[in-house]
Design a protein around this motif. Sequence first.
Motif, short mmCIF file in Angstrom:
data_model
loop_
_atom_site.label_atom_id
_atom_site.label_comp_id
_atom_site.label_asym_id
_atom_site.label_seq_id
_atom_site.Cartn_x
_atom_site.Cartn_y
_atom_site.Cartn_z
N ARG A 112 0.85 -1.18 0.00
CA ARG A 112 0.00 0.00 0.00
C ARG A 112 0.89 1.23 0.00
O ARG A 112 1.92 1.28 0.66
CB ARG A 112 -0.89 0.00 1.24
CG ARG A 112 -1.85 1.16 1.31
CD ARG A 112 -2.65 1.15 2.60
NE ARG A 112 -1.83 1.28 3.77
CZ ARG A 112 -1.43 2.44 4.30
NH1 ARG A 112 -1.79 3.56 3.74
NH2 ARG A 112 -0.69 2.46 5.37
N ASP A 120 1.46 5.13 0.97
CA ASP A 120 0.99 6.17 1.88
C ASP A 120 0.65 7.44 1.09
O ASP A 120 1.24 7.72 0.06
CB ASP A 120 2.06 6.51 2.92
CG ASP A 120 2.26 5.39 3.92
OD1 ASP A 120 1.29 4.64 4.16
OD2 ASP A 120 3.38 5.27 4.46
N TYR A 121 -0.27 8.20 1.63
CA TYR A 121 -0.68 9.43 0.97
C TYR A 121 0.44 10.47 0.93
O TYR A 121 0.43 11.35 0.07
CB TYR A 121 -1.90 10.04 1.66
CG TYR A 121 -3.19 9.48 1.13
CD1 TYR A 121 -3.79 10.01 0.01
CD2 TYR A 121 -3.81 8.40 1.75
CE1 TYR A 121 -4.97 9.50 -0.49
CE2 TYR A 121 -4.99 7.88 1.27
CZ TYR A 121 -5.57 8.44 0.15
OH TYR A 121 -6.73 7.93 -0.34
N TRP A 153 -6.68 1.35 -7.28
CA TRP A 153 -7.28 2.18 -6.24
C TRP A 153 -8.47 1.42 -5.68
O TRP A 153 -9.30 0.92 -6.45
CB TRP A 153 -7.77 3.51 -6.80
CG TRP A 153 -6.72 4.54 -6.98
CD1 TRP A 153 -6.08 4.85 -8.14
CD2 TRP A 153 -6.21 5.43 -5.99
NE1 TRP A 153 -5.19 5.87 -7.93
CE2 TRP A 153 -5.25 6.24 -6.62
CE3 TRP A 153 -6.45 5.60 -4.63
CZ2 TRP A 153 -4.54 7.22 -5.94
CZ3 TRP A 153 -5.75 6.58 -3.96
CH2 TRP A 153 -4.80 7.37 -4.59
N TYR A 174 -7.03 -5.49 4.84
CA TYR A 174 -7.82 -4.52 4.12
C TYR A 174 -8.93 -5.23 3.37
O TYR A 174 -8.69 -6.15 2.61
CB TYR A 174 -6.95 -3.73 3.14
CG TYR A 174 -6.04 -2.76 3.82
CD1 TYR A 174 -6.52 -1.55 4.27
CD2 TYR A 174 -4.70 -3.05 4.02
CE1 TYR A 174 -5.70 -0.64 4.91
CE2 TYR A 174 -3.86 -2.15 4.65
CZ TYR A 174 -4.37 -0.96 5.09
OH TYR A 174 -3.56 -0.07 5.72
N SER A 227 -11.66 4.38 3.40
CA SER A 227 -10.85 5.38 2.72
C SER A 227 -10.31 4.80 1.42
O SER A 227 -10.18 3.60 1.26
CB SER A 227 -9.68 5.82 3.62
OG SER A 227 -8.85 4.70 3.88
N ASP A 228 -9.98 5.69 0.49
CA ASP A 228 -9.41 5.26 -0.78
C ASP A 228 -7.91 5.04 -0.59
O ASP A 228 -7.21 5.92 -0.08
CB ASP A 228 -9.64 6.32 -1.86
CG ASP A 228 -11.11 6.47 -2.21
OD1 ASP A 228 -11.82 5.46 -2.12
OD2 ASP A 228 -11.53 7.57 -2.57
N GLU A 229 -7.44 3.89 -1.02
CA GLU A 229 -6.03 3.55 -0.88
C GLU A 229 -5.51 3.04 -2.22
O GLU A 229 -6.25 2.43 -2.99
CB GLU A 229 -5.82 2.47 0.18
CG GLU A 229 -6.27 2.86 1.58
CD GLU A 229 -5.37 3.87 2.26
OE1 GLU A 229 -4.23 4.08 1.79
OE2 GLU A 229 -5.82 4.46 3.24
#
Length: 137
Positions: free
Chosen positions: A58, A60-61, A97, A108, A116-118
């Motif tokens: 994943r 991170d933002y 996404w 997840y 949330s969008d990941e």
Amino acid sequence: MNVLGVLKYKFLEWKYDRILKRSGHTSWERYFRANDPDFFIRGQTIKEMFAGYPYVARVDYKHLEYTVDGMWGEIWNGDNVLNWCNTNCRGKHRWQWERVITDHMGQYAPDGIAGSDELFFGFKDERDYFLFILRWS
């Protein structure tokens, strides 16, 4: 010039153009993304979705780029990560996404409403996964 070879090439070109046109996709990249045998869109967890990819990560933002739109707010973009993967990864990889929540096991799970969008990446090659984790985690 070999006439038979030219005719064979023209026939194969026509055949593949016909396959692409009937599929409704605009490019072969989109065709192969939609028909990926290693990805199962109806999976109950991210690991089930990326069933053919043994390594899933994943992003991170903090590593994603974003723009601000007056109507929609922040729009996150993972093109910098995708371009890095296309340049540096040797094996097959895939990005997706997903709107997810974490379940009681810490996995997840896709959820269309809450969560949330990941951005997730799946890798076939362990070296690509390792380099990705070093760069984007």
